[in-house]
Design an enzyme around this catalytic site. Structure first.
Site, mmCIF file in Angstrom:
data_model
loop_
_atom_site.group_PDB
_atom_site.id
_atom_site.type_symbol
_atom_site.label_atom_id
_atom_site.label_comp_id
_atom_site.label_asym_id
_atom_site.label_seq_id
_atom_site.Cartn_x
_atom_site.Cartn_y
_atom_site.Cartn_z
ATOM 1 C CE LYS A 55 0.601 4.560 12.451
ATOM 2 N NZ LYS A 55 1.040 5.178 11.098
ATOM 3 C CE LYS B 195 -6.924 2.063 6.674
ATOM 4 N NZ LYS B 195 -7.621 3.260 5.975
ATOM 5 N NE ARG C 218 -3.507 0.538 13.720
ATOM 6 C CZ ARG C 218 -3.095 0.611 12.469
ATOM 7 N NH1 ARG C 218 -1.887 1.020 12.286
ATOM 8 N NH2 ARG C 218 -3.989 0.415 11.504
ATOM 9 N NE ARG D 145 5.995 6.643 1.006
ATOM 10 C CZ ARG D 145 5.179 6.337 2.069
ATOM 11 N NH1 ARG D 145 4.169 5.532 1.692
ATOM 12 N NH2 ARG D 145 5.264 6.901 3.166
ATOM 13 C CB SER E 149 7.119 9.144 8.833
ATOM 14 O OG SER E 149 6.250 8.151 8.160
ATOM 15 N N GLY F 147 -5.458 7.511 5.304
ATOM 16 C CA GLY F 147 -4.832 8.382 5.671
ATOM 17 C C GLY F 147 -3.719 9.019 4.720
ATOM 18 C CG ASP G 199 1.627 0.532 9.819
ATOM 19 O OD1 ASP G 199 0.961 1.050 10.854
ATOM 20 O OD2 ASP G 199 1.780 0.904 8.680
ATOM 21 C CE LYS H 276 -1.816 1.893 3.690
ATOM 22 N NZ LYS H 276 -2.541 2.388 4.860
#
Length: 438
Positions: free
Chosen positions: A348, A418, A352, A27, A168, A94, A321, A22
């Protein structure tokens, strides 16, 4: 481990079918949209987040066409920021909310970015502040959140210090927009979390022809994404790209191998990977699994009984993650495990740390938590219904624990779409005996 050994492992053990990254897909979509010409992105991730990102770019005037079965996406960019303005729907993504406003600012027109209630709850203040200091007219909802309005008329470069303590992605979004600015931009990130994602961004920018200079070279303790980088205002050129399998997603299958005593290979992820989350394999190695990383594949083999070795602390801040993947199986360790450096994971899709602790408690597992850490104690977990909070990573992490604990169910199994629509099918394919017991 040498490449031949990893290739041999692929022949011996099941190969996991992991979809594209992802992080790389989104990107690359943006960079191709900013480049002059048509770029082909092969094996992109097709999921809720990447489709939302693609549709958002299309709504900004970028032409994107798909090959048969979404085997590739062709993206035609104009070599400049978008023009015309409009409403941009980010859904739950996001990356769309953090990458697209800087891109829009380099163009012309009034843009309004909005998303789901879940995305509206996530902070954007550091990005709003950075764009404002670059002279962009930005208006956000109270607290620096969506909806976000950008009055775009181009951006001058200059020098910028960015708060990277929450995510980031703010830094990556500004870096990717920089080659479209009117003059070079120098960026220094403060308190940066998840630095490997910024390294990935810089590597992909260079792939699409951007000139990025590391101003911290030779300075002790500073690397890309932590020290200053200078980006020339030279634009991008079109480039084709093969999308790697998603290392964060691969963590679930590698962890499943560790706790079932089986072996699994992930082709396409090896020493040359752009993704820092492949370091999750090192965490499994510390926990007693056998890990082989070759040039183009990674294989994990669990112990015979699937027990893990505990009694250590690990900083997973740069691979946050994947912290849930390890925390969910940590009760199967022979001693407590503490995971540190993960405070930003509270911001997030869900908090989490709290979500992991609450769900482990429902399984009869004791945890201790702090602002940026969690300790998981050994236990014999019991069946429970997992509260996913619409968070794909909570659902997938606890599905791995479910391979060892009969009766674990999810309140929202579909939220995995997702990032990995075929997750449940692939988990059952690789671990049929364990999955059928649940």
């Amino acid at each position: 481990m040498s490449a031949p050994a990893a290739t041999a492992a692929t022949d011996r053990v099941p190969a996991a079918r992991i979809p594209g990254s992802k992080s790389i897909t989104n990107r690359a979509l943006l960079l191709a949209a900013a480049a002059c010409g048509t770029s082909r992105l092969r094996a992109p991730l097709v999921s809720d987040d990447t489709v939302a990102f693609r549709h958002a770019l299309a709504g900004m005037g970028v032409r994107i066409s798909a090959g048969p079965g979404d085997a590739y996406w062709d993206v035609t960019g104009q070599g400049h920021g978008p023009v015309g303005g409009g409403r941009v729907w980010c859904a739950d993504a996001g990356t769309a909310a953090r990458f697209l406003p800087p891109f829009a600012a380099t163009g012309d027109g009034a843009y309004e970015f909005d998303g789901s209630g879940q995305l509206r709850a996530r902070p954007l203040a550091p990005l709003v502040d950075a764009l404002t200091r670059l002279g962009v007219t930005v208006r956000a909802a109270p607290g620096g959140r969506l909806p976000l309005r950008v009055a775009a008329s181009g951006v001058w470069g200059g020098e910028l210090v960015v708060d990277g303590g929450l995510s980031s992605q703010y830094v990556s979004g500004l870096l990717m927009a920089a080659p479209l600015m009117r003059s070079p931009l120098t960026v220094r990130a403060r308190d940066l979390v998840s630095r490997p994602y910024v390294d990935m961004t810089i590597a992909l920018m260079r792939h699409f022809g951007a000139r990025v200079d590391d101003l911290s070279a030779g300075r002790p303790g500073e690397e890309h994404g932590q020290g200053a980088v200078r980006i020339a205002a030279d634009g991008y050129r079109a480039a084709d790209l093969d999308i790697e399998p998603d290392a964060s997603t691969a963590s679930y299958m590698l962890a499943a191998a560790a706790v079932t005593g089986r072996s699994v290979t992930v082709p396409g992820l090896g020493h040359g990977s752009l993704q820092g989350d492949l370091r999750f394999a090192d965490v499994l190695r510390r926990a007693g699994a056998l890990v082989e990383v070759g040039e183009d594949a990674t294989t994990v083999t669990g112990t015979g009984d699937g027990r893990l070795r505990g009694g250590f602390e690990v900083d997973m801040g740069e691979i946050s993650d994947t912290f849930m993947t390890f925390a969910a199986i940590a009760p199967l360790s022979d001693a407590p495990v503490t995971i540190r450096g993960i405070g930003h994971a509270r911001l997030k899709e869900s908090d989490r740390i709290a979500a992991v602790a609450t769900n482990l408690a429902a399984c009869g597992v004791r945890t201790d938590t702090g602002r940026d850490w969690i300790t998981v104690h050994p236990a014999e977990p019991r069946a429970a219904r997992i509260t996913c909070h619409r968070d794909h990573r909570i659902a997938m992490a606890f599905s791995v624990l479910g391979l060892r604990v009969p009766g674990i169910t999810l309140d929202d199994p579909r939220c995995v779409t997702k990032t990995f629509p075929g997750f449940h099918t692939e988990l059952r394919r690789l671990f049929p005996a364990a999955a059928s017991a649940n």
